[in-house]
Enzyme design. Sequence first.
Site, mmCIF file in Angstrom:
data_model
loop_
_atom_site.group_PDB
_atom_site.id
_atom_site.type_symbol
_atom_site.label_atom_id
_atom_site.label_comp_id
_atom_site.label_asym_id
_atom_site.label_seq_id
_atom_site.Cartn_x
_atom_site.Cartn_y
_atom_site.Cartn_z
ATOM 1 C CG ASP A 123 -5.779 1.471 3.317
ATOM 2 O OD1 ASP A 123 -5.930 2.521 2.730
ATOM 3 O OD2 ASP A 123 -5.967 1.110 4.372
ATOM 4 C CD GLU A 129 -3.469 4.314 -1.504
ATOM 5 O OE1 GLU A 129 -3.621 5.388 -1.638
ATOM 6 O OE2 GLU A 129 -3.031 3.857 -0.249
ATOM 7 C CD GLU A 164 -2.173 1.576 2.921
ATOM 8 O OE1 GLU A 164 -2.627 2.544 3.138
ATOM 9 O OE2 GLU A 164 -2.073 0.326 3.412
ATOM 10 C CG ASP A 185 -0.008 7.104 -1.050
ATOM 11 O OD1 ASP A 185 -1.230 7.343 -1.090
ATOM 12 O OD2 ASP A 185 0.857 7.776 -0.677
#
EC number: 3.1.26.3
Length: 265
Positions: free
Chosen positions: A143, A146, A70, A74
Amino acid sequence: MKPTSQYPQAVPNPPKNSLSDDTLVISSEFIQRLAVLTRKLGYVFNDLSLAKLALTHRSFDSKKNYERLEFLGDALLGMIVGEALYHRYPTQNEGRLTRMRATLVRQESLVIIAQNLELSNQLILGVGERKGGGRNRASILADAVESLIGAIYLDSQDMNITRECVLSWYGDLIDNVNDQKALKDAKSRLQEWLQSKQFDLPHYELMETRGNAPHQLFVVRCQVNIINCPDITESGESRRIAEQKAAELMINQLHKLPGVPKKRR
């Protein structure tokens, strides 16, 4: 983009319900679930354990979960969306581009992508999180999007493939974000659409609250007084999030109505 193909055979005679979130064995059930997700993602994983890790929440395994993926995803998402906006809108200044990017990478936008990918059914959660409504928790869905970005990048070792996947998930969201209306929250956009057509304002009703704080899940129903437009029920970590999600789906439903919308009598 990497072409879709069949995954290899699973281990022979896997335990029954071997991916009912109670084991991480690469089983036939996992292969089947991943095949469904693959068609949505537009990507076939070489490393199945990496795909599995990208779907594993910390409630299932406090050490081997998607949090590191994640983190990577991101960073990649911000770069991919930022680059796309830079090329798509050459006349926009830095401040405007920053706001547009923030709109596209915020939780609400990622939840829409997660819903389109049908991620809720693919998540590997602990028993408590499952019972607490974790499959529909906005933060978990966002989440997971990502983490999948990070996993695709590591698996493919190809930024172009990763970029193509991500942009395909966004569809026309990037094209529409330059529209001021697209920058407004879903409830505001739904209200403005209804008012522009001289319809009544939408009605939001809290149907139930599940679980206990701080892991409550709010279930909300959105109603509009239009023929052939069923109510929309959605859930979220707060009533506001649930209402926003319901409003977004209602907007999509209204845009798909055939002919001229008519008011219920």
